[in-house]
Design an enzyme around this catalytic site. Structure first.
Site, PDB file in Angstrom:
ATOM      1  N   HIS A 127      -8.396  -5.902 -17.092  1.00 19.78           N
ATOM      2  CA  HIS A 127      -8.550  -4.772 -18.009  1.00 19.78           C
ATOM      3  C   HIS A 127      -9.631  -3.788 -17.546  1.00 19.78           C
ATOM      4  O   HIS A 127      -9.351  -2.641 -17.231  1.00 19.78           O
ATOM      5  CB  HIS A 127      -8.888  -5.281 -19.414  1.00 19.78           C
ATOM      6  CG  HIS A 127      -7.899  -6.260 -19.970  1.00 19.78           C
ATOM      7  ND1 HIS A 127      -6.574  -5.936 -20.246  1.00 19.78           N
ATOM      8  CD2 HIS A 127      -8.030  -7.569 -20.294  1.00 19.78           C
ATOM      9  CE1 HIS A 127      -5.948  -6.999 -20.736  1.00 19.78           C
ATOM     10  NE2 HIS A 127      -6.801  -8.008 -20.770  1.00 19.78           N
TER      11      HIS A 127
HETATM   12  O1  RIB Z   1      -9.225  -6.132 -24.562  1.00 20.34           O
HETATM   13  C1  RIB Z   1      -9.856  -6.205 -23.290  1.00 20.34           C
HETATM   14  C2  RIB Z   1     -11.313  -5.901 -23.411  1.00 20.34           C
HETATM   15  O2  RIB Z   1     -11.919  -6.897 -24.224  1.00 20.34           O
HETATM   16  C3  RIB Z   1     -12.061  -5.961 -22.062  1.00 20.34           C
HETATM   17  O3  RIB Z   1     -13.100  -5.016 -22.067  1.00 20.34           O
HETATM   18  C4  RIB Z   1     -12.621  -7.347 -22.035  1.00 20.34           C
HETATM   19  O4  RIB Z   1     -13.859  -7.423 -21.315  1.00 20.34           O
HETATM   20  C5  RIB Z   1     -12.881  -7.616 -23.485  1.00 20.34           C
HETATM   21  O5  RIB Z   1     -14.160  -7.085 -23.790  1.00 20.34           O
END
Ligand code: RIB
Ligand code: CA
Length: 303
Positions: free
Chosen positions: A240
């Site tokens: 992500h």
């Molecule tokens: O949904 C993904 C996010 O949530 C990313 O930033 C991961 O690090 C968590 O914080």
């Protein structure tokens, strides 16, 4: 083009890979790292930011920010990121002492640097950025661009049916930031779930031999251990937060759509869910990505 930036983050396994990519890429001029509670508490996210910089031998200023959301109780995702927030991957001790005024650091830096010259790259809940908008609107107006990982627009959420973690952790902050009219690119789950690391990608990172590649492989392998994915994609994990750095490095990897977004501020698990809303200020939302090309760019940047 040099990306002069401040990284706002809750490291976190995927945050750590994103920060390692930025530290390893000459295109980034990182003016500082501001931390926020999210994946794990503020003490741990702040310590982790310092440890990641220590691995790279880079004394980047670290400033601790919000210990919790503006108006709610946050989440604890230690089961994904581990009790240490880095999946148990042993990093060196931080080489610098962090400050304790993330919002002041953001405001001072943005005021000092030429207007529009500093980007803010956000990898966690938007609590610090919301406070900057509220307490220092003239500094916030000098942000060149916010590039934020968060939300789910057409894809399903990862907290509630429609809510994504960074937005759900602090819906009020998301509402303030998405309503502020800042120049902003939002990188939601719709695209980050298409940027997936496989065991072969980890092998390629191990083979690259650089500290940032080796530790990214270890972090992603920890992610494989701590999360279960069923069905298609089971043999890979989404990256992500690195998508924020990949957008900054090569925006052509992503397709954008302009839209206004409203934020669910209700009491359900879908608090933080985003809904297209023509009455809200437009932000650029990444709605497509060249997934494998993005992973290849990540590996090349870490090698
Ligand atoms: O949904 C993904 C996010 O949530 C990313 O930033 C991961 O690090 C968590 O914080
Ligand atoms: Ca994060």
């Amino acid at each position: 083009m040099t990306i002069r930036c401040i990284i706002d983050t809750d490291p976190g396994i995927d945050d750590a890979v994103a920060i390692l990519l930025a530290l390893a890429s000459p295109a980034f001029d990182i003016l500082g790292i501001t931390t926020v509670a999210g994946n794990i508490g503020i003490t741990t996210t702040t310590r982790n930011a310092g440890r990641i910089c220590a691995l790279m031998g880079r004394p980047v200023p670290v400033q601790a920010g919000a210990a919790g959301p503006l108006a709610r109780k946050g989440f604890d995702t230690a089961e994904i990121h581990g009790a240490d927030g880095l999946g148990g991957v042993a990093f060196p001790a931080s080489a610098t002492l962090p400050g304790a005024d993330a919002v002041g650091f953001l405001a001072e830096t943005l005021t000092r640097e030429p207007a529009g010259s500093v980007w803010v790259l956000t990898l966690g809940p938007l609590t610090n950025i919301a406070r900057l908008v509220q307490d220092h609107p003239e500094a916030a107006a000098r942000i060149g661009q916010v590039v934020a990982m968060g939300g789910a627009v057409r894809d399903r959420g990862n907290i509630g049916p429609r809510s994504e973690f960074n937005m759900a952790a602090d819906p009020e902050a998301a509402d303030i930031v998405l309503g502020a009219g800042l120049p902003m690119v939002l990188i939601p789950l719709d695209v980050t779930r298409q940027v997936r690391a496989t065991p072969d990608d980890c092998a390629a990172l191990h083979a690259a031999g650089t500290p940032q590649a080796e530790f990214s492989a270890r972090l992603i392998e920890a992610y494989f251990q701590s999360t279960t994915v069923t069905g298609p994609g089971a043999e890979s994990r989404p990256l992500h937060d690195p998508c924020v750095m990949l957008y900054a490095l090569d925006p052509g990897l992503f397709g954008l759509e302009a839209m206004g977004l409203s934020v669910d501020l209700g009491p359900t698990r879908d608090a933080g869910a985003l809904t297209p809303d023509a009455a809200r200020p437009q932000v650029q939302v990444a709605t497509s990505v060249q997934g494998r090309a993005a992973v290849a760019r990540l590996i090349a940047g870490l090698a």
